[in-house]
Design an enzyme around this catalytic site. Structure first.
Site, PDB file in Angstrom:
ATOM      1  N   CYS B  89       0.833  -1.203   0.000  1.00 18.00           N
ATOM      2  CA  CYS B  89       0.000   0.000   0.000  1.00 18.00           C
ATOM      3  C   CYS B  89       0.874   1.263   0.000  1.00 18.00           C
ATOM      4  O   CYS B  89       1.512   1.562  -1.000  1.00 18.00           O
ATOM      5  CB  CYS B  89      -0.968  -0.035   1.185  1.00 18.00           C
ATOM      6  SG  CYS B  89      -2.356   1.102   0.997  1.00 18.00           S
ATOM      7  N   HIS B 206      -3.492  -5.650   1.124  1.00 20.51           N
ATOM      8  CA  HIS B 206      -2.807  -5.844   2.406  1.00 20.51           C
ATOM      9  C   HIS B 206      -2.726  -7.319   2.812  1.00 20.51           C
ATOM     10  O   HIS B 206      -3.634  -7.817   3.484  1.00 20.51           O
ATOM     11  CB  HIS B 206      -3.569  -5.097   3.505  1.00 20.51           C
ATOM     12  CG  HIS B 206      -3.430  -3.617   3.439  1.00 20.51           C
ATOM     13  ND1 HIS B 206      -2.472  -2.930   4.152  1.00 20.51           N
ATOM     14  CD2 HIS B 206      -4.133  -2.682   2.770  1.00 20.51           C
ATOM     15  CE1 HIS B 206      -2.584  -1.631   3.912  1.00 20.51           C
ATOM     16  NE2 HIS B 206      -3.587  -1.451   3.065  1.00 20.51           N
ATOM     17  N   GLU B 208      -1.006  -8.608   5.107  1.00 21.43           N
ATOM     18  CA  GLU B 208      -0.910  -8.751   6.576  1.00 21.43           C
ATOM     19  C   GLU B 208      -2.281  -8.734   7.239  1.00 21.43           C
ATOM     20  O   GLU B 208      -2.405  -9.041   8.421  1.00 21.43           O
ATOM     21  CB  GLU B 208      -0.006  -7.653   7.149  1.00 21.43           C
ATOM     22  CG  GLU B 208      -0.639  -6.288   7.365  1.00 21.43           C
ATOM     23  CD  GLU B 208      -0.827  -5.473   6.079  1.00 21.43           C
ATOM     24  OE1 GLU B 208      -0.611  -6.009   4.977  1.00 21.43           O
ATOM     25  OE2 GLU B 208      -1.209  -4.288   6.189  1.00 21.43           O
TER      26      GLU B 208
END
Lengths: 741, 230
Positions: B89, B206, B208
């Site tokens: 990002c 994302h 994560e």
């Protein structure tokens, strides 16, 4: 700048009454300086002093349960959740700024409520907001909606806290005066909580964070008057937010609090340095000597008056022992933030403000604050006229709809019911990786508490049309519904925060609404055992046309003890049995159906809170015993919309038939009587559920089955494909907003 | 197998640093350290993560100020010598600003920030970021950005395609890559690209946020797992 002549006329220009001005003269035994007059005017403004509300607020249950501090005592409420952890949470309004400058007004509303949370030592983990606008067909409403949402998103997204839930309503009554209520929730270890107190003679007073400018001067005063044509000129009273600096301030603040370097800390919101110095001193029964020459400024030639009243954002006032000064400075230095000692704590109760070698103000802190010398008024009340017409309304005079499918479509397309993902997707709802479910997908948002097995569940609620039609019961319903939403997610309701949005308290009809609503909240909170941890009162929500509906927004906090208890509204499996808990009475009072289809706002909504408590307790027992596949609260649009939502979320159909009833079909399908919940269960659990209901005296009706055929079928009246319902429900608001500007 | 050490850079304004740390430590069971932007040591990290967020408030331009951080000199040196760098990002935006990856970001065509789950098609499995994925596998991973509309000139785009540098494209749940499945208007539905050498990945979604079943998908694990097993 030449100092003006101090007299009653000037005091009145600053929003003080003659009585209040005389009180200042007698408290000081002299004429105040210009700076002092400014200080009294903001501290005694409605926004800071709660002068017209505090007497009634004290009747709310504000302690007990899991509360660690009593309601209103600190910047936010604090609730014990076990494992050595506590939750700090609070809701606050930013209505007036958002009406004239929607983007910055909403953004700084988020920033302000976040500071209330981390000033207590808590790390914010969730943001919610409760928004109300005029009719969505109006171009100005679209503009306000668009930029309020953008303001909330841009601030919260950059700050790094997920915006997970809330509610958005549209009604003509908010046309000139939208409501923007922001709520924040944070988590803190008990041992790391901080307090907004100044004590210890010769301890240092430090200002940290942003520099001080002329923005937001008299913002608190602006918030304490009605919106008029002149309000546009008050645009400079709106503060400007900087989420980046706030993020740094968050990290630095939590670091100094955790390190144990702080005696006390308070954020600077309304009335900036004035409010923080006075409140911290009054709370510690101490005083302060402040040198304004030391305050980092962002503009030249600012006067003491301007520095004291500035509402520049992203600032904090902290009190620390002299031996910690360097350590604190090095932490703020690491985060590239200002950290300047501007004075010291004294013990004479006086806050003395020096600037350019002169004494600019010397006032007893106690005389300025809520609970001290600030005025307290109980205003006149009078039941409003309109209730004479709305209360006895006979709904049986309304024509029966010819086509129930069309009615359902219209209700799902009503902006109050249609899904709000257009707004929610503009918020980062997932940062911090704790979000299990969020607004628009479940009855309340669910947030994982890392390092434990627990989850928080949070929701804001208030159907203000109900409150308008019956302020006492309407307020009870707001509390009950927020608790019900938390229960439907598998959580036990713990405590509330409230944001009380009303019109001008000097109007007896408005004050009557306020008094009735407070009584309703108190009763519901007592019975549901959810004390009030604090919140905010916003009066003067009026435009030249009229006051807004009385809107006591409730922010509910609940706790889910185990992942197994997490429950959502979506139907899960074809073949599951659908059961209605609670009793159908066909009450159209304040219903979306009456408004959207018949253009009627009438009736008198009601609720039995004792029964509501029993229902919620029984539902939690069902969840704890693993009996529930899905659970959904019935609210706007009644049972037909409730069933449609379960289908839409679950991407499954259902076939439902009600037992013979004397109720008119439209009353049955679209009535909004309270305390009803839709559940689906596996067939083998049907009997256990029935037994539980009978034991607990909960009315239940086995109404149908979840099906694979993607159709919603209710009796002979409704038969609609799920995909079509999904399309209406999910896309209406997006389509409306696509056409906006 | 010894643990892989991930170095997570923390800029002022980073806000997905802790999420990456948590994913690496708790869900991937690997080692992770934070690298403060004012420092100059990468602490012998095996992989550098430039996390999501709003470094320096994203003032001026997303990622534009971050590239002047002290730590970035070291990250650039590390990347140019073949070290593995993952920009997520805002991290992807920073990689574009530093020139470690080609192209630029425009605002989303909707002109709105957008946070939602999207689907990605894995177009090249022969990289250290995607070796545990199958060819054309569809991953479900969320996005959360206002400027993810990837843009570059035609020649660069051609080069990216020729060298199989487009690692992820936005698609629908059936794998269709089309305009409707493109959440931000990026050229060729680009969601993530690698450099020619294959040691630097920039991606808008994302990973994560999807290393734990509770959060709705575990597809992000595959990217970290690829890095661990390579």
């Amino acid at each position: 700048m030449k100092t003006p002549i101090i007299n009653l006329q000037l005091a009145q220009q600053l929003g003080l009454t003659e009585e209040e001005y005389n009180k200042i003269l007698s408290l000081l035994q002299r004429t105040p300086t210009y700076t002092e007059l400014g200080i009294y005017s903001v501290m005694w403004s409605e926004h800071c002093s709660y002068k017209n509300s505090i007497a009634l607020l004290k009747t709310l249950p504000r302690s007990g349960g899991k509360l660690l501090v009593s309601g209103g005592e600190e910047n936010a409420g604090l609730v014990d959740i076990g494992d050595g952890l506590a939750v700090a949470f609070k809701i606050e309004s930013h209505n007036h700024p958002s009406a004239v400058e929607p983007y910055q007004g909403a953004a700084t509303g988020v920033g302000g409520i976040m500071r209330d949370i981390f000033t207590m030592g808590a790390r914010p983990v969730a943001a919610l907001n409760s928004l109300r606008f005029g009719s969505l067909t109006d171009a100005r409403t679209k503009h306000l909606f668009k930029y309020v949402v953008k303001g909330i998103g841009d601030y919260g997204n950059s700050f790094g806290v997920p915006t997970v839930a809330g509610e958005i309503y549209f009604d003509e009554c908010y046309q000139g005066n939208p409501l923007v209520n922001a709520m924040a929730v944070g988590i803190v270890e008990h041992k790391n909580t901080a307090s907004a107190i100044a004590r210890g003679k010769n301890n240092l007073v430090m200002i940290v964070g942003s520099s001080t400018g002329r923005d937001g001067i008299h913002g608190a005063t602006f918030a304490s008057e009605e919106i008029s044509e002149k309000s546009e000129a008050k645009r400079p009273s709106v503060q400007v937010g900087d989420p980046f600096t706030e993020k740094l301030l968050l990290e630095a603040t939590l670091e100094v609090i955790k390190a144990g370097y702080i005696v006390g800390i308070q954020d600077m919101g309304a009335a900036g340095i004035t409010c923080s110095t006075m409140e911290m001193s009054a709370k510690g029964k101490s005083g302060m000597l402040i040198d304004l020459d030391k305050v980092p400024l962002r503009e030249e030639n600012m006067t003491a008056y301007e520095i004291m009243l500035s509402e520049s954002q992203e600032r904090m006032l902290l009190v620390a022992k002299p031996e910690h000064e360097q350590k604190i400075k090095s932490i703020f230095d690491k985060w590239d933030l200002h950290c300047v000692t501007i004075g010291k704590v004294t013990d004479d109760g006086i806050v003395k403000i020096m600037y350019q070698g002169r004494v600019e103000a010397e006032v007893p802190a106690e005389t300025l604050v809520l609970g001290g010398g600030a005025p307290v008024y109980i205003r006149e009340t009078k039941e409003p006229e309109y209730l004479q017409h709305t209360r006895p309304f006979d709904f049986s005079q309304l024509p029966q709809p010819k086509n129930f499918n069309t009615v359902l479509e219209k209700l799902l397309a009503s902006p109050n019911i249609a899904n709000k993902h257009w707004a929610y997707e503009q918020y980062d709802s997932m940062v911090q990786t704790n979000t299990i479910t969020q607004a628009g997908k479940s009855d309340s948002a669910i947030i994982k508490i890392k390092g434990t097995k627990k989850y928080l569940t949070v929701k804001t609620d208030c159907n203000s049309r109900y409150v308008y039609l019956n302020p006492h019961k309407g307020a009870e319903i707001a509390v009950a519904e927020s608790a019900r939403n938390v229960v439907c997610s598998g959580g036990k309701p713990l405590a509330i925060t409230n944001c009380l949005n009303f019109g001008n308290p000097y109007k007896p009809e408005i004050y009557w609404q306020f008094k009735e609503a407070i009584a309703g909240i108190a009763n519901a909170c007592n019975i549901l055992e959810t004390p009030v941890t604090g919140g905010n009162v916003s009066f003067y929500n009026e435009s030249p046309n009229a006051a807004v509906y009385p809107t006591p927004t409730i922010g509910m906090l609940g706790l889910i003890e185990d992942a197994k208890h997490i429950t959502t509204p979506a139907f899960k499996n074809a073949g599951d049995e659908i059961i209605l808990l609670g009793k159908n009475t066909g009450d159209l009072s304040g219903s979306e159906y009456a408004k959207v289809i018949h253009n009627i706002v009438a009736g008198s909504p009601t609720i039995d809170i004792e029964f509501e408590k029993k229902l919620q307790t029984c539902c939690l027992e069902m969840i704890y015993n693993g009996l529930i596949q899905s659970m959904h609260d019935i609210s706007e649009g009644g049972i037909s919309v409730g069933l449609a939502e379960c289908c839409i979320f679950g991407n499954l159909g259902c076939t439902v038939n009600f037992a013979e009833t004397s109720l008119r079909k439209d009353f049955l399908l679209f009535g909004e009587e309270q305390s009803r919940i839709l559940i689906s269960v596996k067939p083998e659990n049907l009997n256990t559920i029935k037994n539980l209901c009978e034991e607990n005296l909960i009315p239940y009706e086995h109404i149908g089955k979840v099906t694979t055929t993607k159709e919603l079928i209710i009796g002979k009246e409704i038969q609609k494909g799920i995909e079509q319902l999904q399309d209406i429900y999910m896309n209406t608001i997006t389509n409306i907003m696509k056409q906006a500007l | 197998m010894s643990k892989i050490k991930f170095g997570i850079v923390v800029f002022p304004g980073s806000n997905c640093d802790a999420d990456a740390y948590n994913a690496i430590i708790n869900d991937m069971q690997q080692e992770a350290v934070y690298l403060w932007h004012k420092e100059t040591s990468l602490q012998n990290s095996d992989v550098i993560i430039l996390p999501g967020g709003f470094s320096y408030g994203d003032y001026l331009r997303t990622g534009a100020i971050a590239k002047f951080s002290s730590i970035m000199n070291e990250v650039i040196r590390f990347a140019k010598s073949g070290g593995t760098v993952l920009g997520i990002c805002n991290g992807f935006q920073i990689l574009l600003e530093t020139g470690l990856l080609p192209g630029a970001m425009l605002r989303n065509t909707s002109l709105q920030f957008s946070c939602k789950f999207v689907h990605l098609k894995v177009e090249n499995t022969n990289t250290r970021f995607s070796s545990t994925c199958s060819h054309n596998e569809i991953l479900k991973i969320p996005i959360a950005h206002g400027e993810g509309n990837y843009y570059t000139d035609t020649a660069t785009l051609q080069e990216l395609e020729e060298h199989q540098q487009i690692l992820f494209r936005y698609c629908d749940s059936h794998g269709e890559v089309n305009e409707e499945s493109n959440p931000n208007g990026s050229l060729l539905n680009i969601a993530g690209i690698i450099n020619k050498e294959g040691n630097i990945l920039g991606m808008m979604p994302h990973p994560e946020r999807t290393t734990n079943e509770e959060l709705g998908s575990t597809d992000g694990k595959k990217i970290f797992l690829s890095l661990i097993e390579t």
